[in-house]
Design an enzyme around this catalytic site. Structure first.
Site, PDB file in Angstrom:
ATOM      1  N   LYS A  29      -5.410 -10.814  -5.678  1.00 17.63           N
ATOM      2  CA  LYS A  29      -6.591 -11.275  -4.941  1.00 17.63           C
ATOM      3  C   LYS A  29      -7.788 -10.382  -5.241  1.00 17.63           C
ATOM      4  O   LYS A  29      -7.629  -9.196  -5.543  1.00 17.63           O
ATOM      5  CB  LYS A  29      -6.308 -11.320  -3.433  1.00 17.63           C
ATOM      6  N   LYS A  55       0.811  -1.227   0.000  1.00 19.09           N
ATOM      7  CA  LYS A  55       0.000   0.000   0.000  1.00 19.09           C
ATOM      8  C   LYS A  55       0.837   1.266   0.000  1.00 19.09           C
ATOM      9  O   LYS A  55       0.322   2.351  -0.275  1.00 19.09           O
ATOM     10  CB  LYS A  55      -0.990  -0.019   1.173  1.00 19.09           C
ATOM     11  N   LYS A  61     -11.749  -5.283  -2.434  1.00 18.49           N
ATOM     12  CA  LYS A  61     -12.797  -4.260  -2.385  1.00 18.49           C
ATOM     13  C   LYS A  61     -12.381  -2.998  -3.099  1.00 18.49           C
ATOM     14  O   LYS A  61     -13.200  -2.255  -3.611  1.00 18.49           O
ATOM     15  CB  LYS A  61     -13.021  -3.833  -0.939  1.00 18.49           C
TER      16      LYS A  61
HETATM   17  P1  ATP Z   1      -8.777  -4.510   0.271  1.00 23.02           P
HETATM   18  O1  ATP Z   1      -8.269  -5.565  -0.655  1.00 23.02           O
HETATM   19  O2  ATP Z   1      -9.536  -3.448  -0.454  1.00 23.02           O
HETATM   20  O3  ATP Z   1      -7.746  -3.979   1.202  1.00 23.02           O
HETATM   21  P2  ATP Z   1     -10.204  -6.698   1.357  1.00 23.02           P
HETATM   22  O4  ATP Z   1     -11.033  -7.040   0.200  1.00 23.02           O
HETATM   23  O5  ATP Z   1      -8.977  -7.491   1.653  1.00 23.02           O
HETATM   24  O6  ATP Z   1      -9.846  -5.185   1.241  1.00 23.02           O
HETATM   25  P3  ATP Z   1     -10.857  -6.757   4.193  1.00 23.02           P
HETATM   26  O7  ATP Z   1     -11.894  -6.013   4.939  1.00 23.02           O
HETATM   27  O8  ATP Z   1      -9.473  -6.340   4.392  1.00 23.02           O
HETATM   28  O9  ATP Z   1     -11.155  -6.709   2.626  1.00 23.02           O
HETATM   29  O10 ATP Z   1     -11.034  -8.303   4.497  1.00 23.02           O
HETATM   30  C1  ATP Z   1     -12.089  -8.929   5.203  1.00 23.02           C
HETATM   31  C2  ATP Z   1     -11.831 -10.430   5.302  1.00 23.02           C
HETATM   32  O11 ATP Z   1     -11.915 -11.047   4.017  1.00 23.02           O
HETATM   33  C3  ATP Z   1     -10.448 -10.786   5.809  1.00 23.02           C
HETATM   34  O12 ATP Z   1     -10.513 -11.865   6.707  1.00 23.02           O
HETATM   35  C4  ATP Z   1      -9.674 -11.156   4.577  1.00 23.02           C
HETATM   36  O13 ATP Z   1      -8.628 -12.035   4.850  1.00 23.02           O
HETATM   37  C5  ATP Z   1     -10.736 -11.790   3.720  1.00 23.02           C
HETATM   38  N1  ATP Z   1     -10.433 -11.623   2.304  1.00 23.02           N
HETATM   39  C6  ATP Z   1     -10.261 -10.447   1.636  1.00 23.02           C
HETATM   40  N2  ATP Z   1     -10.026 -10.657   0.341  1.00 23.02           N
HETATM   41  C7  ATP Z   1     -10.057 -11.998   0.154  1.00 23.02           C
HETATM   42  C8  ATP Z   1      -9.896 -12.851  -0.988  1.00 23.02           C
HETATM   43  N3  ATP Z   1      -9.693 -12.365  -2.197  1.00 23.02           N
HETATM   44  N4  ATP Z   1      -9.996 -14.181  -0.810  1.00 23.02           N
HETATM   45  C9  ATP Z   1     -10.241 -14.682   0.402  1.00 23.02           C
HETATM   46  N5  ATP Z   1     -10.410 -13.953   1.518  1.00 23.02           N
HETATM   47  C10 ATP Z   1     -10.321 -12.623   1.409  1.00 23.02           C
END
Ligand code: ATP
Ligand code: LTN
Length: 326
Positions: free
Chosen positions: A192, A111, A195
């Site tokens: 991955k 980041k 969001k």
């Molecule tokens: P960003 O990628 O925008 O930083 P994020 O999508 O990772 O956000 P978080 O709120 O950080 O969202 O994650 C919430 C939960 O979802 C966490 O436990 C994280 O490990 C899980 N998670 C996030 N993205 C994935 C993914 N692509 N596959 C599986 N689990 C995920």
């Protein structure tokens, strides 16, 4: 009963990765654990947020928690900033952490890449996360694979503090799902699903309309071989779709490979659209019912009260052990 804690950021667009990697485990764990599920709004402000949007997103995530099946009779659901102990403990832990170990966190490196300077909150983000977990004497933390390093840091901090101030913290364990733990972006299966990605077709949000789900899946990146085979290294796109299909349908990847032998990506994708739409429809319906209800506010208020009672006890112990306060 063992205690579970986990958190999700209220940054909108809760997607299939969040659901399969995290939320689905939250629901299962309720049956035989004491669960505490938090909406981590203070983590969200590590990057700039529009106040009105943040407020809405907090309620969106809370409603989604309940819509996927988290039961407030079984679990505590609350908003992080409603319990002051998170910020208090975070400072204490900041003083037990090292800049070296925080610099090694890959999420921070990602980041802050190519930036001369980064917000301090992004740097200390994992310390706040450790505070969230340790504040509740947590035994188990269900999270997606991407959080492994942060859980390790949390354990290191707990062990380090206990070494100096015995019996201060419970040392927690991460709980990572194997299959489905890492759902990749549909437009670029080497990243991955996230969001914050700009392309809305990179993810399937839990509240997407069927037509949007269809468009995103039909557009998903595959390869030119046209054979439905699981091979993450050489065929990351179709492997990701196979993974999603398998987790949502309960059919093993091997059986899916057999089922689609001789068929093309188009047929496979059409079926995946149907499976995904069917899996998400009940969640969307429950969400619509809950999102603007007084019940949701009551659940969060009651959750904050119950969480705060536990947090205050931990903070008393921490302050005593560190020699802080009167
Ligand atoms: P960003 O990628 O925008 O930083 P994020 O999508 O990772 O956000 P978080 O709120 O950080 O969202 O994650 C919430 C939960 O979802 C966490 O436990 C994280 O490990 C899980 N998670 C996030 N993205 C994935 C993914 N692509 N596959 C599986 N689990 C995920
Ligand atoms: N960093 C996590 C969200 C998070 C969390 C937590 C998860 C904040 N505090 C405590 C588990 C326990 C993420 O980005 N997924």
């Amino acid at each position: 009963m063992k205690r579970v804690f986990s958190g999700v950021q209220p940054t909108g667009n809760i997607h299939l990765g969040n659901y399969l990697g995290a939320l689905r485990q939250f629901v299962e764990l309720q049956e035989d654990h004491e669960c505490i599920y938090c909406i981590v709004d203070m983590h969200a402000i590590t990057v700039p947020q529009e106040p009105k949007e943040l407020k809405e997103h907090i309620l969106d995530v809370a409603a989604l928690y309940l819509a996927v099946g988290i039961d407030p009779k079984k679990s505590i659901v609350f908003v992080q900033s409603d319990v002051p102990g998170h910020a208090e403990l975070s400072w204490v832990l900041t003083c037990s952490s090292y800049t070296g170990e925080l610099s090694r966190m890959t999420q921070f490196k990602d980041k802050s890449k190519n930036k001369e300077s980064a917000p301090t909150g992004l740097f200390t983000y994992p310390v706040l996360m450790a505070a969230d977990i340790l504040l509740y004497d947590t035994d188990v933390v269900p999270v997606g694979n991407d959080q492994k390093q942060h859980i390790e840091l949390c354990r290191d901090l707990a062990i380090r503090v206990n070494g100096k101030h015995p019996n201060t913290f419970v040392v927690p364990d991460g709980r990572f799902l194997k299959s489905g733990a890492r759902i990749m972006a549909l437009d670029d299966p080497t990243k991955k699903m996230s969001k914050s990605a700009e392309n809305i077709h990179s993810r399937i949000s839990l509240l997407d309309e069927p037509s949007k789900i269809k468009k995103s899946i039909m557009k998903a990146t595959t390869d030119s071989e046209g054979i439905i085979r699981f091979d993450v290294e050489n065929k990351p796109g179709i492997s990701n779709l196979l993974n999603i299909y398998s987790v949502l349908s309960g059919i093993s990847i091997e059986d899916l490979e057999k089922k689609y032998e001789g068929k093309g990506y188009g047929d496979f994708k059409k079926d995946l659209v149907e499976i995904t739409v069917d899996a998400l429809a009940p969640i969307r319906a429950r969400y619509e019912e809950i999102r603007n209800s007084q019940m949701l506010i009551d659940v969060l208020k009651d959750g904050a009260k119950r969480a705060d009672e536990i947090a205050q006890k931990t903070m008393e112990r921490v302050k005593t052990n560190f020699g802080l306060g009167l």
